[in-house]
Scaffold this active site. Structure first.
Site, short mmCIF file in Angstrom:
data_model
loop_
_atom_site.label_atom_id
_atom_site.label_comp_id
_atom_site.label_asym_id
_atom_site.label_seq_id
_atom_site.Cartn_x
_atom_site.Cartn_y
_atom_site.Cartn_z
N ASP A 208 38.18 10.45 45.83
CA ASP A 208 37.29 9.31 45.68
C ASP A 208 36.25 9.54 44.59
OD1 ASP A 208 36.46 6.71 46.44
OD2 ASP A 208 34.83 7.53 47.65
N SER A 231 33.74 1.06 46.45
CA SER A 231 35.16 1.11 46.80
C SER A 231 35.46 0.12 47.91
CB SER A 231 35.54 2.53 47.25
OG SER A 231 35.20 3.48 46.26
N GLN A 281 43.12 2.57 44.34
CA GLN A 281 41.87 2.06 44.90
C GLN A 281 41.46 0.79 44.17
OE1 GLN A 281 37.60 3.64 44.10
NE2 GLN A 281 38.27 4.74 45.94
#
Length: 289
Positions: A208, A231, A281
């Site tokens: 991430d 996100s 993502q």
């Protein structure tokens, strides 16, 4: 995280309390961030799911949604639903919850699938890009020295996750197709135990980092600049085992952006060129102006 020893701080994040069957509780270490890092929540949820899976079955994919920003001062409770137990696959659904103003609310949802693995009928992978090795590149301390007012968030992870940069992440030049990729070397600082589940969770944690920035690559938006992102979801496919405490290369790119959202893709290779994971993502990107 900076008050803990390298690797030990990450292991503490992954050391969940089993409060009751299929209910696990995680804590957030001291952080300057105003919300819980998304990679932490994903890694903790994956760890909770892994605790309920038969020995010998490793995660091969996870798909998650960030529903609300996590409060770093509240415990995170992970409820595991054993939705499938097949002969060679196990599927788990995990909901991360926190208490907000006396109300129990969902902040995160994850589905992960685990398998024993099978003999490969077909096998192929993407070749690793030809880039300089990690040891020859600057780390976060070097690149953040020129941006003291913008590096607080990035430096929060510096002792836990080492990074080596091919370009300045605070002030990158705009990229044009077809060369819109960004490359960063990562490894967890220190040594992790020889547990594939721990390394999968650690890789999820790191995956991430930097990925959302891919959506700004074509306008040159850097860390701590004129844009803010969040996100919305996160997915990881684990192709082959990897040690997260050895250097691995993370390539990120954004094939599409529209309506305030950017689609970001990542590829991960071990230092020996083995293609170990693919990440996807979608992120929300807004201007601070």
């Amino acid at each position: 995280m900076t008050d803990k020893l390298p690797a030990a701080a990450l292991l503490e994040v992954l050391d969940l309390e089993e409060r009751s069957p299929d209910l696990y509780v995680g804590q957030t270490p001291s952080t300057p961030l105003q919300r819980v890092f998304g990679g932490q929540v994903a890694a903790q949820a994956l760890t909770a799911a892994t605790h309920t899976v038969p020995a010998g079955r490793g995660v091969h994919s996870l798909h998650a949604y960030f529903l609300r920003p996590g409060d770093p001062y509240e415990e995170l409770r992970y409820e595991v639903d054993r939705i499938r137990e097949g002969r060679s696959f196990s599927t788990r659904r995990v909901v991360g919850r926190q208490t907000r103003k006396g109300e129990d609310v969902a902040v995160f949802a994850l589905t992960a699938d685990f398998t024993e693995g099978e003999a490969a009928v077909v096998e192929h992978s993407l070749p690793m890009p030809d880039v300089p090795g990690a040891e020859s590149l600057p780390g976060i301390e070097e690149v953040s020295a020129a941006h003291p007012g913008r590096s607080t968030g990035a430096r929060a992870f510096a002792r836990v996750v080492e990074q080596r940069f091919l370009e300045d992440p605070f002030d990158p030049a705009p990229k044009t197709p077809p060369h819109t990729q960004n490359h960063t070397w990562f490894r967890v600082t220190g040594r992790l135990p020889d547990d594939p589940g721990v390394h999968a969770a650690a890789l999820t944690f790191v995956s991430d980092l930097t990925l959302l920035s891919a959506g700004l690559a074509r306008i040159g938006g850097g860390w701590g600049g004129e844009h803010v992102g969040a996100s919305l979801d996160h997915a990881v496919w684990f192709h082959r085992p990897v040690r997260a405490d050895d250097w691995f290369l993370y390539e990120t790119d954004s094939p599409a952006a529209a309506s305030g959202r950017a689609m970001n893709l990542g590829q991960i290779w071990a230092a020996d060129g083995t293609h170990v994971a693919t990440v996807a993502q979608e992120g929300l990107i807004r201007s601070l102006g």
